[in-house]
Write a protein that holds these residues in place. Structure first.
Motif, PDB file in Angstrom:
ATOM      1  N   VAL A 112      45.948  38.097  28.052  1.00  0.00           N
ATOM      2  CA  VAL A 112      47.309  38.024  27.512  1.00  0.00           C
ATOM      3  C   VAL A 112      47.733  39.382  26.964  1.00  0.00           C
ATOM      4  N   ARG A 113      46.822  40.098  26.323  1.00  0.00           N
ATOM      5  CA  ARG A 113      47.150  41.453  25.841  1.00  0.00           C
ATOM      6  C   ARG A 113      47.492  42.386  26.990  1.00  0.00           C
ATOM      7  N   ARG A 114      46.746  42.308  28.099  1.00  0.00           N
ATOM      8  CA  ARG A 114      47.049  43.156  29.266  1.00  0.00           C
ATOM      9  C   ARG A 114      48.425  42.827  29.831  1.00  0.00           C
ATOM     10  N   LEU A 115      48.769  41.552  29.860  1.00  0.00           N
ATOM     11  CA  LEU A 115      50.088  41.150  30.339  1.00  0.00           C
ATOM     12  C   LEU A 115      51.185  41.712  29.425  1.00  0.00           C
ATOM     13  N   HIS A 116      50.962  41.635  28.122  1.00  0.00           N
ATOM     14  CA  HIS A 116      51.937  42.204  27.182  1.00  0.00           C
ATOM     15  C   HIS A 116      52.115  43.707  27.407  1.00  0.00           C
ATOM     16  N   ALA A 117      51.018  44.403  27.566  1.00  0.00           N
ATOM     17  CA  ALA A 117      51.094  45.859  27.764  1.00  0.00           C
ATOM     18  C   ALA A 117      51.866  46.182  29.036  1.00  0.00           C
ATOM     19  N   ALA A 118      51.620  45.442  30.096  1.00  0.00           N
ATOM     20  CA  ALA A 118      52.295  45.699  31.378  1.00  0.00           C
ATOM     21  C   ALA A 118      53.775  45.323  31.318  1.00  0.00           C
ATOM     22  N   ALA A 119      54.148  44.433  30.402  1.00  0.00           N
ATOM     23  CA  ALA A 119      55.532  43.961  30.314  1.00  0.00           C
ATOM     24  C   ALA A 119      56.452  44.948  29.600  1.00  0.00           C
ATOM     25  N   ARG A 122      60.032  46.008  30.804  1.00  0.00           N
ATOM     26  CA  ARG A 122      60.380  45.113  31.920  1.00  0.00           C
ATOM     27  C   ARG A 122      60.712  43.742  31.357  1.00  0.00           C
ATOM     28  N   ASP A 123      61.076  42.836  32.247  1.00  0.00           N
ATOM     29  CA  ASP A 123      61.375  41.469  31.811  1.00  0.00           C
ATOM     30  C   ASP A 123      60.105  40.683  31.509  1.00  0.00           C
ATOM     31  N   GLY A 124      58.973  41.176  31.982  1.00  0.00           N
ATOM     32  CA  GLY A 124      57.725  40.493  31.738  1.00  0.00           C
ATOM     33  C   GLY A 124      56.647  40.972  32.683  1.00  0.00           C
ATOM     34  N   ALA A 125      55.550  40.224  32.718  1.00  0.00           N
ATOM     35  CA  ALA A 125      54.427  40.552  33.590  1.00  0.00           C
ATOM     36  C   ALA A 125      53.725  39.264  33.980  1.00  0.00           C
ATOM     37  N   VAL A 126      53.128  39.280  35.176  1.00  0.00           N
ATOM     38  CA  VAL A 126      52.464  38.089  35.703  1.00  0.00           C
ATOM     39  C   VAL A 126      51.095  38.480  36.253  1.00  0.00           C
ATOM     40  N   LEU A 127      50.121  37.595  36.073  1.00  0.00           N
ATOM     41  CA  LEU A 127      48.774  37.813  36.598  1.00  0.00           C
ATOM     42  C   LEU A 127      48.769  37.521  38.093  1.00  0.00           C
ATOM     43  N   VAL A 128      48.113  38.388  38.856  1.00  0.00           N
ATOM     44  CA  VAL A 128      48.045  38.244  40.310  1.00  0.00           C
ATOM     45  C   VAL A 128      46.576  38.180  40.723  1.00  0.00           C
ATOM     46  N   GLY A 129      46.244  37.170  41.535  1.00  0.00           N
ATOM     47  CA  GLY A 129      44.875  37.006  42.013  1.00  0.00           C
ATOM     48  C   GLY A 129      44.541  38.005  43.096  1.00  0.00           C
ATOM     49  N   GLY A 132      46.669  38.259  46.156  1.00  0.00           N
ATOM     50  CA  GLY A 132      48.056  38.682  46.004  1.00  0.00           C
ATOM     51  C   GLY A 132      48.990  37.603  45.489  1.00  0.00           C
ATOM     52  N   ARG A 133      48.462  36.392  45.240  1.00  0.00           N
ATOM     53  CA  ARG A 133      49.309  35.301  44.755  1.00  0.00           C
ATOM     54  C   ARG A 133      49.509  35.384  43.244  1.00  0.00           C
ATOM     55  N   ARG A 134      50.752  35.149  42.831  1.00  0.00           N
ATOM     56  CA  ARG A 134      51.052  35.100  41.403  1.00  0.00           C
ATOM     57  C   ARG A 134      50.476  33.818  40.805  1.00  0.00           C
ATOM     58  N   GLN A 135      49.906  33.962  39.617  1.00  0.00           N
ATOM     59  CA  GLN A 135      49.275  32.847  38.924  1.00  0.00           C
ATOM     60  C   GLN A 135      50.169  32.363  37.785  1.00  0.00           C
ATOM     61  N   PRO A 166      64.720  36.285  39.680  1.00  0.00           N
ATOM     62  CA  PRO A 166      65.638  37.349  39.269  1.00  0.00           C
ATOM     63  C   PRO A 166      65.049  38.329  38.254  1.00  0.00           C
ATOM     64  N   LEU A 167      63.891  37.996  37.697  1.00  0.00           N
ATOM     65  CA  LEU A 167      63.320  38.827  36.637  1.00  0.00           C
ATOM     66  C   LEU A 167      62.451  39.949  37.194  1.00  0.00           C
ATOM     67  N   ASP A 168      62.437  41.054  36.483  1.00  0.00           N
ATOM     68  CA  ASP A 168      61.617  42.209  36.839  1.00  0.00           C
ATOM     69  C   ASP A 168      60.246  42.035  36.179  1.00  0.00           C
ATOM     70  N   LEU A 169      59.296  41.483  36.938  1.00  0.00           N
ATOM     71  CA  LEU A 169      57.963  41.202  36.412  1.00  0.00           C
ATOM     72  C   LEU A 169      56.943  42.187  36.976  1.00  0.00           C
ATOM     73  N   ALA A 170      56.222  42.846  36.091  1.00  0.00           N
ATOM     74  CA  ALA A 170      55.109  43.684  36.525  1.00  0.00           C
ATOM     75  C   ALA A 170      53.984  42.767  36.995  1.00  0.00           C
ATOM     76  N   GLU A 171      53.281  43.168  38.036  1.00  0.00           N
ATOM     77  CA  GLU A 171      52.137  42.398  38.510  1.00  0.00           C
ATOM     78  C   GLU A 171      50.854  43.021  37.976  1.00  0.00           C
ATOM     79  N   VAL A 172      50.032  42.186  37.370  1.00  0.00           N
ATOM     80  CA  VAL A 172      48.785  42.629  36.745  1.00  0.00           C
ATOM     81  C   VAL A 172      47.626  42.013  37.525  1.00  0.00           C
ATOM     82  N   ALA A 173      46.781  42.852  38.071  1.00  0.00           N
ATOM     83  CA  ALA A 173      45.648  42.368  38.860  1.00  0.00           C
ATOM     84  C   ALA A 173      44.641  41.644  37.969  1.00  0.00           C
ATOM     85  N   ALA A 174      44.223  40.470  38.413  1.00  0.00           N
ATOM     86  CA  ALA A 174      43.207  39.709  37.697  1.00  0.00           C
ATOM     87  C   ALA A 174      41.873  40.438  37.770  1.00  0.00           C
ATOM     88  N   THR A 175      41.106  40.333  36.704  1.00  0.00           N
ATOM     89  CA  THR A 175      39.756  40.884  36.710  1.00  0.00           C
ATOM     90  C   THR A 175      38.780  39.720  36.589  1.00  0.00           C
TER      91      THR A 175
END
Length: 194
Positions: A112-119, A122-129, A132-135, A166-175
């Motif tokens: 969740v902290r990584r998602l916040h940092a990436a957001a 931007r409008d937000g951030a989403v975890l990506v597996g 390449g699929r958004r989680q 419509p939102l500008d979401l950064a994609e954050v690679a899952a670890t």
């Protein structure tokens, strides 16, 4: 990250049909329920709303508000918006909301902290597996989300990704395994298999 800067919505509704109708939030992984794992991942949130049936036992460590999505079984987008509607803190008090699915036991507060940092910016951030699929693990600006949200009468069956398109979401690679979800008993068994 200031813990008072965000709220959280845990999506724990649904029928659990691929688990034979079992309440997914009550399924145990590593000796803890999936709900306990999800609440751990958002433990730094100023406020938490769980969209799903109220747990028989109080979640450990903090108060949680339980609500049922409107319309009932309307899908994850309806759950997300119902959860946001139930938040007591205003967007001015907590401008972002972390949204996590209850069936992702490898999510952590660090995720969740990584998602916040990436957001930031931007409008937000989403975890990506890895595929390449958004989680269903994201952080989003509450004002921007409200701006694109349909009214309650149009939420039934709305796809989450259509809602967020419509939102500008950064994609954050899952670890590691943080992208893994539990939809079937086989998923529970194979959770840590790469």
């Amino acid at each position: 990250m200031d813990p008072e800067s965000f709220c959280a919505v845990v999506l724990a509704g649904g029928r659990g049909s691929r688990l034979g109708g079992v309440d997914k939030a009550a399924v145990e992984v590593d000796g803890r329920t999936l709900l306990a794992h999800a609440l751990d991942a958002v433990r730094e949130a100023a406020e938490v709303v769980v969209v799903g049936e109220e747990a028989r036992t109080a979640p450990p460590g903090r108060p949680v508000t339980f609500v049922v999505e409107e319309p009932r079984h309307g899908g994850p987008a309806a759950g997300l918006l119902t959860g946001c509607d139930a938040l007591v803190r205003t967007p001015a008090q907590a401008p972002r909301v972390a949204v996590v699915a209850v069936d992702m036991p490898r999510l952590t507060a660090a995720t969740v902290r990584r998602l916040h940092a990436a957001a930031r910016g931007r409008d937000g951030a989403v975890l990506v597996g890895p595929d390449g699929r958004r989680q269903l693990a994201l952080v989003v600006d509450r004002v921007r989300l409200a701006a694109v949200a349909p009214g309650p009468e149009d939420r039934n069956g709305t796809a989450v990704w259509r809602l967020l398109e419509p939102l500008d979401l950064a994609e954050v690679a899952a670890t590691g395994q943080e992208h893994r979800d539990v939809d079937t008993w086989t998923d529970v068994r194979d959770l840590d298999v790469p």
